[in-house]
Design a protein around this motif. Structure first.
Motif, PDB file in Angstrom:
ATOM      1  N   ALA A   1       0.807  -1.222   0.000  1.00  0.00           N
ATOM      2  CA  ALA A   1       0.000   0.000   0.000  1.00  0.00           C
ATOM      3  C   ALA A   1       0.834   1.264   0.000  1.00  0.00           C
ATOM      4  O   ALA A   1       0.306   2.356  -0.268  1.00  0.00           O
ATOM      5  CB  ALA A   1      -0.949  -0.008   1.199  1.00  0.00           C
ATOM      6  N   LYS A   2       2.130   1.175   0.266  1.00  0.00           N
ATOM      7  CA  LYS A   2       2.958   2.384   0.216  1.00  0.00           C
ATOM      8  C   LYS A   2       3.050   2.945  -1.197  1.00  0.00           C
ATOM      9  O   LYS A   2       3.451   4.101  -1.389  1.00  0.00           O
ATOM     10  CB  LYS A   2       4.351   2.103   0.767  1.00  0.00           C
ATOM     11  CG  LYS A   2       5.194   1.155  -0.056  1.00  0.00           C
ATOM     12  CD  LYS A   2       6.546   0.923   0.617  1.00  0.00           C
ATOM     13  CE  LYS A   2       7.433  -0.039  -0.159  1.00  0.00           C
ATOM     14  NZ  LYS A   2       8.734  -0.271   0.526  1.00  0.00           N
ATOM     15  N   TYR A   3       2.665   2.139  -2.184  1.00  0.00           N
ATOM     16  CA  TYR A   3       2.666   2.603  -3.570  1.00  0.00           C
ATOM     17  C   TYR A   3       1.277   3.056  -4.029  1.00  0.00           C
ATOM     18  O   TYR A   3       1.097   3.382  -5.200  1.00  0.00           O
ATOM     19  CB  TYR A   3       3.179   1.500  -4.482  1.00  0.00           C
ATOM     20  CG  TYR A   3       4.616   1.110  -4.192  1.00  0.00           C
ATOM     21  CD1 TYR A   3       5.660   1.983  -4.492  1.00  0.00           C
ATOM     22  CD2 TYR A   3       4.927  -0.110  -3.593  1.00  0.00           C
ATOM     23  CE1 TYR A   3       6.978   1.643  -4.218  1.00  0.00           C
ATOM     24  CE2 TYR A   3       6.244  -0.460  -3.320  1.00  0.00           C
ATOM     25  CZ  TYR A   3       7.259   0.427  -3.628  1.00  0.00           C
ATOM     26  OH  TYR A   3       8.562   0.088  -3.346  1.00  0.00           O
ATOM     27  N   VAL A   4       0.307   3.044  -3.111  1.00  0.00           N
ATOM     28  CA  VAL A   4      -1.044   3.505  -3.431  1.00  0.00           C
ATOM     29  C   VAL A   4      -1.122   5.004  -3.180  1.00  0.00           C
ATOM     30  O   VAL A   4      -0.786   5.477  -2.092  1.00  0.00           O
ATOM     31  CB  VAL A   4      -2.096   2.762  -2.578  1.00  0.00           C
ATOM     32  CG1 VAL A   4      -3.484   3.385  -2.784  1.00  0.00           C
ATOM     33  CG2 VAL A   4      -2.125   1.283  -2.940  1.00  0.00           C
ATOM     34  N   ASP A   5      -1.592   5.755  -4.165  1.00  0.00           N
ATOM     35  CA  ASP A   5      -1.653   7.210  -4.058  1.00  0.00           C
ATOM     36  C   ASP A   5      -3.033   7.723  -3.657  1.00  0.00           C
ATOM     37  O   ASP A   5      -3.147   8.732  -2.970  1.00  0.00           O
ATOM     38  CB  ASP A   5      -1.258   7.854  -5.396  1.00  0.00           C
ATOM     39  CG  ASP A   5       0.115   7.412  -5.865  1.00  0.00           C
ATOM     40  OD1 ASP A   5       1.032   7.365  -5.022  1.00  0.00           O
ATOM     41  OD2 ASP A   5       0.263   7.098  -7.062  1.00  0.00           O
ATOM     42  N   ASP A   6      -4.080   7.049  -4.091  1.00  0.00           N
ATOM     43  CA  ASP A   6      -5.440   7.532  -3.881  1.00  0.00           C
ATOM     44  C   ASP A   6      -6.055   6.941  -2.615  1.00  0.00           C
ATOM     45  O   ASP A   6      -5.526   6.007  -2.019  1.00  0.00           O
ATOM     46  CB  ASP A   6      -6.319   7.184  -5.086  1.00  0.00           C
ATOM     47  CG  ASP A   6      -5.834   7.832  -6.373  1.00  0.00           C
ATOM     48  OD1 ASP A   6      -5.206   8.906  -6.279  1.00  0.00           O
ATOM     49  OD2 ASP A   6      -6.075   7.258  -7.446  1.00  0.00           O
TER      50      ASP A   6
END
Length: 258
Positions: A117-122
């Motif tokens: 989830a550290k690569y999730v922006d929204d």
């Protein structure tokens, strides 16, 4: 852009015939990894940005994507001091964007989601497993999630029974027999839509997403079910691997919506 986390780190022990030397998402249907089929489904509905949560033999998934164009295209190559490669891509070339994230060999499903989830922006993202295919309308699933305002949506389907069902009267006479009937109950098919608040329910690498997080969401009435009446297939066993390949080879794969 809404991103989709695909869990690709399990060892697939029930499919050991195929997963002894490769991760389950790389087991092939019709000459393509099942992971490719899943990504094609999402991309068909314009969701083409993925985070692959790697674990068991994750380097093989990395190698697949590093070599993706060469392995899926005709090309001309000049070997020597002026080394050059010219690809002959056709008009049906796939366009995916994928972040390949190492999430640990022994990390549980919740822990993999949290690490990826550290690569999730929204605020909203999707998540599914790297071993299940369906003729699911991902756009409708997303619209459903946005309509109810809860933290999470789980896609559900009616599974086929693995055993025949019998209706027996008081004298022991069989009145009806049904071979592998469809269950009346609803079961999880994965294909989640989640808001970032769900991450607060994951307490580390040992967290099993299907346990405390989903149970807590249900208790708090923050989990809604999207009822999928179409086809869904999980590739858990060698028998299912053979069956899915037969469907593909016969041109009867219902998940091929592109």
């Amino acid at each position: 852009m809404v991103k989709t986390i695909i869990l690709c780190g399990g060892q697939g022990t029930r499919l050991r015939e195929e997963t002894e030397y490769r991760p389950k998402p790389m087991v092939e249907i019709g000459g393509k990894p099942i992971l490719w089929h899943i990504m094609k489904l999402y991309a068909h509905h314009a969701f083409d940005d993925f985070i692959l949560a790697l674990g068991y033999r994750g380097h093989m998934i990395k190698e697949y994507f590093l070599q993706y164009r060469a392995m899926n295209s005709d090309f001309s190559i000049r070997v020597g001091s002026e080394h050059d490669i010219r690809f002959h891509d056709d008009e049906n070339e796939e366009v995916f964007q994928a972040t390949l994230a190492e999430t640990g060999l022994h990390t549980m499903t919740g822990g993999r989601v949290l690490r990826a989830a550290k690569y999730v922006d929204d605020d909203t993202f999707m998540m599914t497993y790297g071993d299940g295919v369906a003729d699911l309308n991902i756009a409708d699933l997303m619209r459903f999630h946005k309509s109810h305002g809860k933290l999470a949506t789980i896609t559900t389907m009616r599974p086929m029974s693995r055993l025949g069902e019998l209706e027996i009267d008081s004298n022991g006479i069989v009145n009806q027999f049904a071979e592998k009937p469809q269950s009346k109950a609803w079961a999880s098919a994965g294909f989640f839509v989640l808001n970032r608040g769900v991450l607060d329910l994951i307490d580390g690498d040992d967290c099993v997403f299907e346990k405390e997080p989903l149970e807590r969401l249900a208790r708090d009435r923050q989990l809604c079910a999207y009822r999928h009446e179409g086809a869904f297939y999980a590739m858990d066993t060698y028998r299912e691997f053979i069956f899915l390949n037969q469907l593909w080879d016969q041109g009867k794969a219902p998940w091929k919506v592109w």
